[in-house]
Design an enzyme around this catalytic site. Structure first.
Site, short mmCIF file in Angstrom:
data_model
loop_
_atom_site.label_atom_id
_atom_site.label_comp_id
_atom_site.label_asym_id
_atom_site.label_seq_id
_atom_site.Cartn_x
_atom_site.Cartn_y
_atom_site.Cartn_z
N GLU A 327 43.66 -1.86 53.64
CA GLU A 327 44.67 -3.29 53.82
C GLU A 327 44.42 -3.86 53.88
O GLU A 327 43.82 -5.38 53.78
CB GLU A 327 46.17 -3.00 52.78
CG GLU A 327 46.54 -4.21 52.22
CD GLU A 327 48.15 -3.84 52.84
OE1 GLU A 327 49.06 -5.10 52.37
OE2 GLU A 327 48.89 -2.79 53.32
N HIS A 328 44.60 -4.07 56.06
CA HIS A 328 44.17 -5.37 56.85
C HIS A 328 43.23 -4.41 57.86
O HIS A 328 43.74 -3.22 57.78
CB HIS A 328 45.71 -5.27 57.40
CG HIS A 328 46.86 -5.51 56.12
ND1 HIS A 328 47.80 -5.17 55.47
CD2 HIS A 328 47.09 -7.77 55.78
CE1 HIS A 328 48.65 -5.90 55.33
NE2 HIS A 328 48.03 -7.57 55.25
#
Length: 434
Positions: A327-328
Site C-alpha cells: 500500500e505504502h
C-alpha cells in the site's frame, strides 16, 4: 519479534511466500448478518436504520435527527482550536490542488474513414462517503474522499459517520464543511451502507459509496456493488520501507510504527541490503514501543506481521517489493528516483528520507485511500477518476458508413445476429439507391 529473513539463506523463498500468504484480517463470517440488515433497511427504511443505530451505537434517533443540523455542526466546529483548523485547511488546500491536476480532457477527431469519434468525461451525480465514527474517526479521510468528488463535479455529496453514544469528532464535521459535503448522517455500519445504496424515506440513495470500514461495512459494500459503485474493499494498513546507507534507524522505526499503530493486523516490512541497519531498526522499534501511546496495538502488529528482509542489493529489494505490492512504499536510499523507476506495483511511493509516509496521510496532496492486500498489482488509489464516467462518442457520415458498414454487416452475420446486420444493410441500401 518480527521475522528476520535473508535472501542468501536456504529456505528464504518458502519463508517469503509464507509471509505473502499470511491472513492478516480477522474477517468473521458476517455475510448472513449483513444480508439481513440490508434486507431490513430495504423493507422498513428509516425505522430499521433508527432501530439498528439504537442497538449498535446506543443512540436514539428520529427521522429528523438522522442528519446533523446546521446548528449542531456549527456548535461542534466552534470547539475546534485555531491550530487544528489551520492544519485541516492546509491539508484541504493541498489535496484539492493535487486532485485538480488529475482532471482528464475530452477528445474528438475524424478518422481515415471519415467517422467522427471521441469521448467525453462527466461526473457521477451523487456519492456517499463512509467515515468510521467516534472520537477515533479520521477527519483526513473525509478530505481524501470528499475533495476528489467535489473536484470531479459530483453534485450531491453526503457522509455517513456513526456517533456511538452520540459522540462525534468535531474535526470530522469541520472536514466535511471544508470539503463541501451537503449532509452528514450520524449512522454507521451495514445499515448506513444499505441506506446510501437503496435510500429510505429520509436518506436519498447515491450512485457510489467510498470510504473504509469494519468487516460489516466491507461485506455490505460487496453486497450493494452493482446497485451502486464502490471504491474498493480495503484491508489492514501496510508499509514497506527500502533503506540503505546512513539513514537514521530511528526514522525508519517510526515510519514502520506509523502503520503498525493503526491496527493489530497492520503490516510493516523493512527491506535492506544492510543487515546491520536492519538490526539497528529492530532495536529502535523496540525502544520506541516502550513509550508509544498505542504500543499494545503497534507491538502486536510488529510482533505478528512485521518483517526485516536482508537482500543482496537494491535491485533485489525492488523485485521483492513488487511481489509484496505494498500500500505504502518508502524509498530511503541515496537515489530514490532511480529505484522508483524499477518499481511496478505500489499504491503510493514516498521518495527519499525526508518524505515519511505520514506526510502522505495528511498534507502531501496525493490520496491516502490506497489498495491493500497486494491489490496494487491491479488497482490504484482513490482519485478524481473514481467519481467520473467516460462516455464514448461516434458519428458516421454517409461516406464513413459506406467505408466500414459492410464489415459490420459481415461480422453480424458471422455471429448470427440478423437484426444487427439488417440495421446496417438498410442504411447501405438507402445510400445505394441514391
Amino acid at each position: 519479534m518480527p521475522q528476520f529473513l535473508d535472501t542468501r539463506r536456504p529456505g528464504f523463498e518458502a519463508d517469503f511466500t509464507a509471509l505473502l500468504g499470511m491472513k492478516r484480517e480477522d474477517s468473521p463470517d458476517v455475510d448472513a448478518v449483513v444480508a439481513g440488515i440490508i434486507a431490513d433497511v430495504r423493507a422498513r427504511g428509516d425505522a430499521a436504520v433508527i432501530e439498528l443505530t439504537a442497538r449498535f451505537d446506543r443512540l436514539e434517533l428520529t427521522p429528523e435527527r438522522l442528519a446533523f443540523s446546521e446548528a449542531e455542526i456549527e456548535a461542534e466546529i466552534a470547539t475546534v482550536s485555531a491550530e487544528d483548523r489551520a492544519a485541516l485547511e492546509l491539508a484541504a488546500e493541498r489535496i484539492r490542488a493535487y486532485h485538480a491536476r488529475q482532471m482528464p480532457e475530452n477528445a474528438r477527431w475524424t478518422d481515415a474513414a471519415g467517422a467522427e469519434l471521441g469521448w467525453r468525461w462527466g461526473p457521477i451525480a451523487s456519492a456517499g462517503l463512509y467515515v468510521p465514527g467516534g472520537l477515533a474517526s479520521y477527519p483526513s479521510s473525509v478530505l481524501m474522499n470528499a475533495i476528489p468528488a467535489r473536484v470531479a463535479g459530483v453534485e450531491r455529496l453526503v457522509v455517513a459517520c456513526p456517533t456511538p453514544g452520540g459522540v462525534v469528532n468535531p474535526l470530522v464535521l469541520l472536514a466535511a464543511r471544508l470539503a463541501g459535503v451537503d449532509a452528514v448522517y450520524r449512522i454507521g455500519g451495514a445499515q448506513a451502507v444499505a441506506a446510501l445504496a437503496y435510500g429510505t424515506e429520509t436518506i436519498r440513495p447515491v450512485d457510489k459509496i467510498t470510504g473504509p470500514g469494519n468487516a460489516y461495512v466491507a461485506a455490505a459494500k460487496r453486497r450493494v456493488f452493482g446497485r451502486v459503485g464502490i471504491d474498493m474493499i480495503a484491508g489492514p494498513s501496510e508499509i514497506l520501507v527500502i533503506a540503505e546507507g546512513a539513514v537514521d534507524p530511528d526514522w525508519i522505526a517510526l515510519d514502520l510504527l506509523s502503520q503498525a499503530e493503526h491496527d493489530e493486523s497492520a503490516q510493516s516490512i523493512l527491506v535492506t541490503p544492510d543487515e546491520a541497519l536492519g538490526r539497528a531498526v529492530v532495536q529502535a522499534v523496540e525502544a520506541r514501543l516502550e513509550t508509544l501511546e498505542r504500543r499494545a496495538i503497534a507491538g502486536a502488529s510488529w510482533r505478528d506481521y512485521g518483517a526485516v528482509i536482508v537482500t543482496r542489493d537494491l535491485e533485489e529489494a525492488a523485485a521483492l517489493s513488487d511481489r509484496v505490492a505494498p500500500e505504502h512504499l518508502e524509498l530511503c536510499v541515496a537515489d530514490p528516483e532511480a529505484l522508483a523507476a524499477r518499481i511496478r506495483h505500489a499504491g503510493a511511493i514516498f521518495l527519499g528520507g525526508w518524505t515519511p509516509e505520514a506526510i502522505g496521510d495528511y498534507v502531501g496532496g496525493p490520496n491516502h485511500v490506497l489498495p491493500t492486500a497486494r491489490s496494487a498489482r491491479f488497482s490504484s488509489g482513490l482519485s478524481v477518476m473514481d467519481f467520473l464516467k467516460r462516455t464514448t462518442l461516434a458519428r458516421m457520415t454517409p461516406a464513413a458508413l459506406r467505408a466500414v458498414g459492410p464489415a459490420a454487416e459481415r461480422l453480424a452475420i458471422s455471429e448470427s445476429l440478423e437484426a444487427h446486420g439488417l440495421s446496417v444493410r438498410a442504411r447501405l441500401d438507402r445510400l445505394n439507391e441514391g
